[in-house]
Scaffold this active site. Structure first.
Site, PDB file in Angstrom:
ATOM      1  N   SER A  21      -8.444 -51.692   5.977  1.00 52.45           N
ATOM      2  CA  SER A  21      -7.156 -51.707   6.031  1.00 52.45           C
ATOM      3  C   SER A  21      -6.408 -51.497   4.610  1.00 52.45           C
ATOM      4  O   SER A  21      -7.185 -51.942   3.805  1.00 52.45           O
ATOM      5  CB  SER A  21      -6.521 -53.062   6.635  1.00 52.45           C
ATOM      6  OG  SER A  21      -7.400 -53.146   7.916  1.00 52.45           O
TER       7      SER A  21
HETATM    8  N1  SAH Z   1     -11.171 -56.107   8.465  1.00 51.55           N
HETATM    9  C1  SAH Z   1     -11.865 -54.728   8.451  1.00 51.55           C
HETATM   10  C2  SAH Z   1     -11.103 -53.771   9.231  1.00 51.55           C
HETATM   11  C3  SAH Z   1     -11.941 -52.859  10.306  1.00 51.55           C
HETATM   12  S1  SAH Z   1     -10.966 -52.086  11.361  1.00 51.55           S
HETATM   13  C4  SAH Z   1     -12.284 -54.330   7.047  1.00 51.55           C
HETATM   14  O1  SAH Z   1     -12.044 -55.054   6.319  1.00 51.55           O
HETATM   15  O2  SAH Z   1     -12.949 -53.424   6.963  1.00 51.55           O
HETATM   16  C5  SAH Z   1     -11.053 -53.037  12.930  1.00 51.55           C
HETATM   17  C6  SAH Z   1     -12.508 -53.343  13.454  1.00 51.55           C
HETATM   18  O3  SAH Z   1     -12.252 -53.982  14.614  1.00 51.55           O
HETATM   19  C7  SAH Z   1     -13.051 -52.016  13.488  1.00 51.55           C
HETATM   20  O4  SAH Z   1     -14.754 -52.108  12.820  1.00 51.55           O
HETATM   21  C8  SAH Z   1     -13.639 -52.097  15.293  1.00 51.55           C
HETATM   22  O5  SAH Z   1     -14.923 -51.749  15.678  1.00 51.55           O
HETATM   23  C9  SAH Z   1     -13.329 -53.817  15.424  1.00 51.55           C
HETATM   24  N2  SAH Z   1     -13.101 -54.238  16.820  1.00 51.55           N
HETATM   25  C10 SAH Z   1     -12.311 -53.337  17.615  1.00 51.55           C
HETATM   26  N3  SAH Z   1     -12.258 -54.247  18.868  1.00 51.55           N
HETATM   27  C11 SAH Z   1     -13.009 -55.269  18.559  1.00 51.55           C
HETATM   28  C12 SAH Z   1     -13.644 -56.239  19.362  1.00 51.55           C
HETATM   29  N4  SAH Z   1     -13.352 -56.609  20.639  1.00 51.55           N
HETATM   30  N5  SAH Z   1     -14.269 -57.064  18.886  1.00 51.55           N
HETATM   31  C13 SAH Z   1     -14.633 -57.017  17.712  1.00 51.55           C
HETATM   32  N6  SAH Z   1     -14.388 -56.107  16.792  1.00 51.55           N
HETATM   33  C14 SAH Z   1     -13.595 -55.202  17.430  1.00 51.55           C
END
Ligand code: SAH
Length: 263
Positions: free
Chosen positions: A110
């Site tokens: 993000s």
């Molecule tokens: N906080 C992260 C942002 C990652 S993007 C960072 O700093 O990089 C959001 C993430 O949520 C993705 O990797 C996606 O695979 C994950 N995601 C989506 N649905 C999810 C779920 N039900 N449980 C765990 N992770 C999930």
């Protein structure tokens, strides 16, 4: 599901308050002799924009403050975590720009201002550190590292094995003893760590899963992107108290979808 701790504390920069000073970049020194390297520099050692990364980060923090982030604990955490260590080598020069970047498997890290905004909402002006925090969507592990500075324990869950492993690798060098990386479907939360002082989601669904509401402590706060009835994604803040839940719907955001199951 595993709950191994990666081992390590991150070194705190000397940044304090909301207006860190930006050091001028040192003039590049040209080596008299051509240095032959057998391996490219890893993102960890590579300077950013030819500047030292602390200075670029301090500049990013200044912009966050100008953009309205007021909580000094958040600004300090954002100034401490080396975002360039979480992105691919080819994207290192963009690591401190206010932009989301691809982290593989169709997911993104993000934007810094969204991370800061959500964590500021999560802290809600708390005097000290938050207690246990659950992050849904570890991705590359960047936000978990930021959270490790404002919470006593961080449980971060990711549904994609490849990213869970990447986050573990990215975080190893930081030695953050209070970050617990979990592989699983975060829609079910992580009951073993409950109740949580705060829950933050980095992926947005059509509603807030009941498990998150159940696992939130009384007096706790949840911040997550969610699809509104108007058909756009917005940040939602939910406060849990003995009287029940209070919801606020805030600004429009663009997060990857919250998906069920693991892969
Ligand atoms: N906080 C992260 C942002 C990652 S993007 C960072 O700093 O990089 C959001 C993430 O949520 C993705 O990797 C996606 O695979 C994950 N995601 C989506 N649905 C999810 C779920 N039900 N449980 C765990 N992770 C999930």
């Amino acid at each position: 599901m595993t709950s191994k701790r990666p081992a390590f504390p991150l070194q705190l920069d000397s940044l304090s308050g909301s207006k860190p000073k930006v050091k001028p970049a040192a003039a590049p020194v040209r080596p008299a002799v051509k240095v032959v390297q057998d391996r490219p520099l890893s993102p960890v050692h590579r300077p950013v924009h030819g500047m030292d990364s602390a200075a670029v980060r301090a500049h990013m923090v200044q912009k966050l403050a100008q953009g309205g982030i007021k909580d000094s604990a958040v600004l300090q955490a954002m100034g401490t975590v080396e975002r360039h260590r979480f992105v691919e080598t080819a994207l290192v020069n963009q690591a401190y720009e206010d932009t989301s970047l691809p982290i593989g498997l169709g997911q993104t890290i993000s934007k810094p201002n969204v991370v800061a905004r959500m964590i500021e909402l999560l802290r809600n002006g708390a005097a000290g550190k938050l207690g246990r925090v659950l992050e849904v969507g570890t991705g590359c592990g960047y936000q978990a590292a930021v959270l490790s500075h404002i919470a006593t324990e961080v449980y971060s869950i990711e549904r994609l094995k490849g990213l869970h492993e990447k986050a573990r690798e990215n975080l190893r060098a930081f030695r953050l003893h209070n970050v617990h990386l979990l592989f699983g479907d975060g829609m079910a939360g992580f009951a073993k760590g409950a109740p949580y002082a705060a829950i933050i989601a980095a992926a947005g669904g059509n509603n807030i899963p009941q498990a998150w509401l159940d696992q939130l402590a009384l007096g706790g706060r949840l911040v997550a992107p969610m699809m509104t009835p108007a058909g756009h994604q917005a940040l939602v803040v939910v406060d849990k108290s003995a009287q029940g839940f209070q919801h606020q719907v805030l600004e429009t955001v663009h997060f990857v979808p919250l998906k069920s199951g693991i892969s």
